[in-house]
Structures are given as C-alpha cells and as structure tokens.
Design a protein around this motif. Structure first.
Motif, PDB file in Angstrom:
ATOM      1  N   ARG A  46       0.826  -1.198   0.000  1.00 50.87           N
ATOM      2  CA  ARG A  46       0.000   0.000   0.000  1.00 50.87           C
ATOM      3  C   ARG A  46       0.864   1.253   0.000  1.00 50.87           C
ATOM      4  NH1 ARG A  46      -5.552   1.780  -0.276  1.00 50.87           N
ATOM      5  NH2 ARG A  46      -5.002   3.903  -0.825  1.00 50.87           N
ATOM      6  N   ALA A  47       1.967   1.246   0.744  1.00 54.90           N
ATOM      7  CA  ALA A  47       2.868   2.393   0.773  1.00 54.90           C
ATOM      8  C   ALA A  47       3.450   2.662  -0.614  1.00 54.90           C
ATOM      9  CB  ALA A  47       3.987   2.152   1.784  1.00 54.90           C
ATOM     10  N   ALA A  48       3.834   1.607  -1.330  1.00 56.04           N
ATOM     11  CA  ALA A  48       4.398   1.779  -2.674  1.00 56.04           C
ATOM     12  C   ALA A  48       3.372   2.374  -3.625  1.00 56.04           C
ATOM     13  CB  ALA A  48       4.887   0.427  -3.199  1.00 56.04           C
ATOM     14  N   ILE A  49       2.139   1.903  -3.533  1.00 56.55           N
ATOM     15  CA  ILE A  49       1.079   2.461  -4.372  1.00 56.55           C
ATOM     16  C   ILE A  49       0.863   3.934  -4.065  1.00 56.55           C
ATOM     17  CG2 ILE A  49      -1.413   2.369  -4.797  1.00 56.55           C
ATOM     18  CD1 ILE A  49      -1.207  -0.696  -4.368  1.00 56.55           C
ATOM     19  N   ASP A  50       0.832   4.268  -2.771  1.00 58.36           N
ATOM     20  CA  ASP A  50       0.585   5.658  -2.378  1.00 58.36           C
ATOM     21  C   ASP A  50       1.714   6.582  -2.834  1.00 58.36           C
ATOM     22  OD1 ASP A  50      -1.590   4.511  -1.222  1.00 58.36           O
ATOM     23  OD2 ASP A  50      -1.284   5.348   0.772  1.00 58.36           O
ATOM     24  N   ILE A  51       2.947   6.122  -2.719  1.00 60.75           N
ATOM     25  CA  ILE A  51       4.071   6.933  -3.191  1.00 60.75           C
ATOM     26  C   ILE A  51       3.903   7.236  -4.677  1.00 60.75           C
ATOM     27  CG2 ILE A  51       6.549   6.899  -3.693  1.00 60.75           C
ATOM     28  CD1 ILE A  51       6.894   5.275  -1.088  1.00 60.75           C
ATOM     29  N   ALA A 225       8.247  -1.371  -6.883  1.00 60.97           N
ATOM     30  CA  ALA A 225       7.975  -0.128  -7.603  1.00 60.97           C
ATOM     31  C   ALA A 225       7.038  -0.373  -8.785  1.00 60.97           C
ATOM     32  CB  ALA A 225       9.284   0.495  -8.078  1.00 60.97           C
ATOM     33  N   ALA A 226       7.243  -1.489  -9.470  1.00 58.40           N
ATOM     34  CA  ALA A 226       6.360  -1.821 -10.595  1.00 58.40           C
ATOM     35  C   ALA A 226       4.930  -2.058 -10.104  1.00 58.40           C
ATOM     36  CB  ALA A 226       6.884  -3.066 -11.313  1.00 58.40           C
ATOM     37  N   ARG A 227       4.794  -2.782  -8.992  1.00 63.25           N
ATOM     38  CA  ARG A 227       3.474  -3.011  -8.400  1.00 63.25           C
ATOM     39  C   ARG A 227       2.850  -1.681  -7.982  1.00 63.25           C
ATOM     40  NH1 ARG A 227       0.939  -7.280  -5.117  1.00 63.25           N
ATOM     41  NH2 ARG A 227       2.724  -8.579  -5.600  1.00 63.25           N
ATOM     42  N   GLY A 228       3.673  -0.801  -7.399  1.00 64.86           N
ATOM     43  CA  GLY A 228       3.173   0.492  -6.961  1.00 64.86           C
ATOM     44  C   GLY A 228       2.709   1.360  -8.110  1.00 64.86           C
ATOM     45  N   GLY A 229       3.473   1.374  -9.205  1.00 67.70           N
ATOM     46  CA  GLY A 229       3.087   2.176 -10.362  1.00 67.70           C
ATOM     47  C   GLY A 229       1.800   1.698 -10.991  1.00 67.70           C
ATOM     48  N   PHE A 236      -6.205   5.568  -9.361  1.00 70.71           N
ATOM     49  CA  PHE A 236      -6.737   6.767 -10.016  1.00 70.71           C
ATOM     50  C   PHE A 236      -8.042   6.451 -10.739  1.00 70.71           C
ATOM     51  CE2 PHE A 236      -2.473   8.923  -9.959  1.00 70.71           C
ATOM     52  CZ  PHE A 236      -2.918  10.122  -9.421  1.00 70.71           C
ATOM     53  N   ALA A 237      -8.028   5.382 -11.526  1.00 70.89           N
ATOM     54  CA  ALA A 237      -9.207   5.047 -12.324  1.00 70.89           C
ATOM     55  C   ALA A 237     -10.360   4.571 -11.451  1.00 70.89           C
ATOM     56  CB  ALA A 237      -8.839   3.983 -13.353  1.00 70.89           C
ATOM     57  N   SER A 238     -10.066   3.751 -10.436  1.00 71.02           N
ATOM     58  CA  SER A 238     -11.106   3.192  -9.590  1.00 71.02           C
ATOM     59  C   SER A 238     -11.762   4.259  -8.725  1.00 71.02           C
ATOM     60  CB  SER A 238     -10.517   2.089  -8.701  1.00 71.02           C
ATOM     61  OG  SER A 238     -11.473   1.616  -7.791  1.00 71.02           O
ATOM     62  N   PHE A 239     -10.960   4.976  -7.955  1.00 62.15           N
ATOM     63  CA  PHE A 239     -11.514   5.986  -7.048  1.00 62.15           C
ATOM     64  C   PHE A 239     -12.113   7.147  -7.839  1.00 62.15           C
ATOM     65  CE2 PHE A 239     -11.220   9.638  -4.138  1.00 62.15           C
ATOM     66  CZ  PHE A 239     -11.908   9.123  -3.049  1.00 62.15           C
ATOM     67  N   GLY A 240     -11.441   7.544  -8.906  1.00 63.04           N
ATOM     68  CA  GLY A 240     -11.977   8.623  -9.731  1.00 63.04           C
ATOM     69  C   GLY A 240     -13.332   8.266 -10.322  1.00 63.04           C
ATOM     70  N   SER A 241     -13.485   7.008 -10.755  1.00 60.08           N
ATOM     71  CA  SER A 241     -14.752   6.574 -11.353  1.00 60.08           C
ATOM     72  C   SER A 241     -15.890   6.616 -10.343  1.00 60.08           C
ATOM     73  CB  SER A 241     -14.615   5.156 -11.917  1.00 60.08           C
ATOM     74  OG  SER A 241     -13.728   5.132 -13.011  1.00 60.08           O
ATOM     75  N   ILE A 242     -15.658   6.071  -9.147  1.00 64.68           N
ATOM     76  CA  ILE A 242     -16.749   6.031  -8.172  1.00 64.68           C
ATOM     77  C   ILE A 242     -17.068   7.428  -7.649  1.00 64.68           C
ATOM     78  CG2 ILE A 242     -15.301   5.559  -6.136  1.00 64.68           C
ATOM     79  CD1 ILE A 242     -18.822   4.154  -6.919  1.00 64.68           C
ATOM     80  N   MET A 243     -16.072   8.286  -7.522  1.00 72.79           N
ATOM     81  CA  MET A 243     -16.335   9.637  -7.052  1.00 72.79           C
ATOM     82  C   MET A 243     -17.130  10.447  -8.086  1.00 72.79           C
ATOM     83  SD  MET A 243     -15.432  10.300  -3.969  1.00 72.79           S
ATOM     84  CE  MET A 243     -16.281   8.732  -3.688  1.00 72.79           C
TER      85      MET A 243
END
Length: 300
Positions: A46-51, A225-229, A236-243
């Motif tokens: 989760r930290a890698a994704i957030d970074i 880093a690859a998993r995070g990217g 972005f796509a998931s949260f942006g879509s539901i919002m």
C-alpha cells in the motif's frame, strides 16, 4: 469536462454514465485489492502504491487543476483522517485473513452501510424493489465469503479477528464513500478535489511504514515499484470513477453497483490465478449480479 458533468448531473443520461463508472470502479477495485494481497507485506504494498500516485498527482494538483477554494481545505483534511483509518483497518484485515474470505465481507457490509448513510445525509431513498436487490446482492456476497471460508485450510487461527477487521473496514468504506461524495459535490471543480485528494492521501502510509520500506532488500525494490506504479494507475481510475459517479448520480446506487467487485474478484482469480470457480460460486456470483440488476432496474 467540468461543464459537461454539471449538465448531465441528475439527468437520465447522467444516471447511465454513473452506472458505467460504478461498474468500472467495481472491476478496478477488485484488481486493486488483489495487488495488496500478494508477494509483499500488505502495508508495504500500500505504501508503494501511495508513493506512486502521490508523484503522479503532484503536477496535476500544482499546474493543471484550479487551486482549491478555501472552504475545501477542511473537507480534504477530514477525508485524510477517514482514509488513514480505512487504510489501517484494511491492512489489519489483509494481514490476518485469506483474501477470498475477507474481501467479500468488506464489500458485503459496505453497500448496506453506504445506503443507510446516503439516506441520512443526502435524503436518498431506495424503493421496495431496490431494497430487494440490495438484499440479494449482500446475501450473495456474504454467501460467497461463507463458501470460501468452508474451503479455507490455512490461517484459521486468525480468522475471527480478520473477520472483525473486515467488518470495520466495510464500515470505513461506506464512511469514506459518503463523505467523499459530499466533498466532491462541494468542490467547484471535481478534478481539483481528486487531484488534491490523491496528493494529500499519498503522505501517510509511506511515513507510517518507513522502517519497513528501509528494511527491504535491494532485489525487492524494482518489483515493488512496478506493483506500486500499476496500482497507482488502478487507484486513479477506480476511485476517480466512483467519485464522479456519486457526483453525477445517487451515492447509494453507485455504492451498490461498485460492490459487484466481488464478482470481478472471483473472475480475476479464475482467469489470472487459475482458481476453480465451481457451481456454487457461479450461482452466488449470479445472485450478486442479479441483485445489482434489480437495484438498477428499480431506479428506472
């Protein structure tokens, strides 16, 4: 695009687009959850994704979208507190329980909480048919969790705390869905809210897990880093879509459609991980999909 969103809000066209956005968020959220339950510690993942999504959001927030109006800052601060609590609960859940068991519990409890919250805050009302659809969907999701639980052989000693944390996480999902829907509706430009949300939201988890990140072997940095990217793009796509769906249409309806993510999670497990689906799981997934269809049909 902001003008177009304002034009379709509350219209039949907007309702259709919101449904597509919510279903897209469902698929993407299933993928996002799987990314945090895998090779790496879920806290570190989760930290890698957030970074990564913080780095992606930085230029958007500073140079692309309008600056937040003063009244939006305390709203964003409240969102940060809620999402920090959600992330901690989610990591505690994934750390203790099998993904195929705890994920449906999280997603099964969230829509019921979200619909009740939307009734209280936005004065939304489900009719009898929509309530029947919600019961079908939630029943199917919890049935899927129970089916997976019966098949579980590893990690049964931590199952009860994992399920308790899963219920807490479901409540936090409903809370952030409702609160963030309120926040994005207050913002003059919805993309301002989203860009600054991702930028501010990216700060906590890397700081919280700094010691774990520093302890990583060098060989693990590149795959993490690859998993995070990849996870950042999905976020972005998931949260942006539901919002955007909750900005355009009813919050409760969008929240229910998003919880078809449990169906997508099972399909991802079958198609990507080679997991067997079987007749019972297929029937339960059909029940979840039927519940979503009934909710959607009842709104028309």
């Amino acid at each position: 695009m902001t003008d177009w969103i304002a034009q379709i809000t509350g219209t039949p066209e907007g309702a259709r687009i919101a449904s597509v956005l919510a279903l897209s968020a469902a698929f993407l959220h299933a993928l996002f959850g799987a990314l945090q339950k895998g090779r790496h510690d879920p806290w570190v993942s989760r930290a890698a994704i957030d970074i990564c999504y913080g780095l992606m959001a930085l230029p958007l927030a500073l140079f692309v979208v309008p600056w937040p109006e003063p009244a939006l800052w305390p709203v964003l601060a409240g969102a940060m507190v809620i999402h920090i609590a959600y992330k901690l609960a989610q990591a505690m859940t994934y750390q203790r329980g099998a993904y195929t068991v705890v994920y449906p519990v999280v997603r099964g409890s969230a829509p019921l909480f979200a619909v009740l919250a939307a009734m209280a805050i936005f004065d939304e009302r489900f009719n009898a048919l929509q309530w029947a659809g919600l019961i079908l969907l939630v029943g199917g999701i919890f049935g899927l969790a129970g089916h997976n639980l019966r098949k579980l052989t590893l990690g049964r000693d931590t199952l009860l705390p994992a399920l308790a944390w899963a219920m807490v996480t479901g409540g936090m999902v409903a809370l952030y869905t409702t609160y963030d829907a309120w926040g994005i509706r207050l913002a003059q430009n919805p993309f301002t809210f989203l860009a600054w949300f991702f930028l501010l939201d990216s700060l906590f988890m890397p700081l919280f897990t700094l010691r774990r990140l520093r302890a990583l072997p060098r060989s693990e940095i590149a795959p993490l880093a690859a998993r995070g990217g990849f996870g950042a793009l999905v976020a972005f796509a998931s949260f942006g879509s539901i919002m955007l769906a909750t900005r355009i249409d009813d919050v409760g309806r969008a929240a229910v459609l998003r919880e078809t993510s449990t169906v997508f999670a099972a399909l991802v497990g079958w198609a990507v991980l080679g997991e067997k689906v079987g007749a019972q799981r297929t029937a339960l997934m059909a029940l979840i999909a039927l519940g979503a269809l009934v909710v959607e049909f009842g709104a028309r």
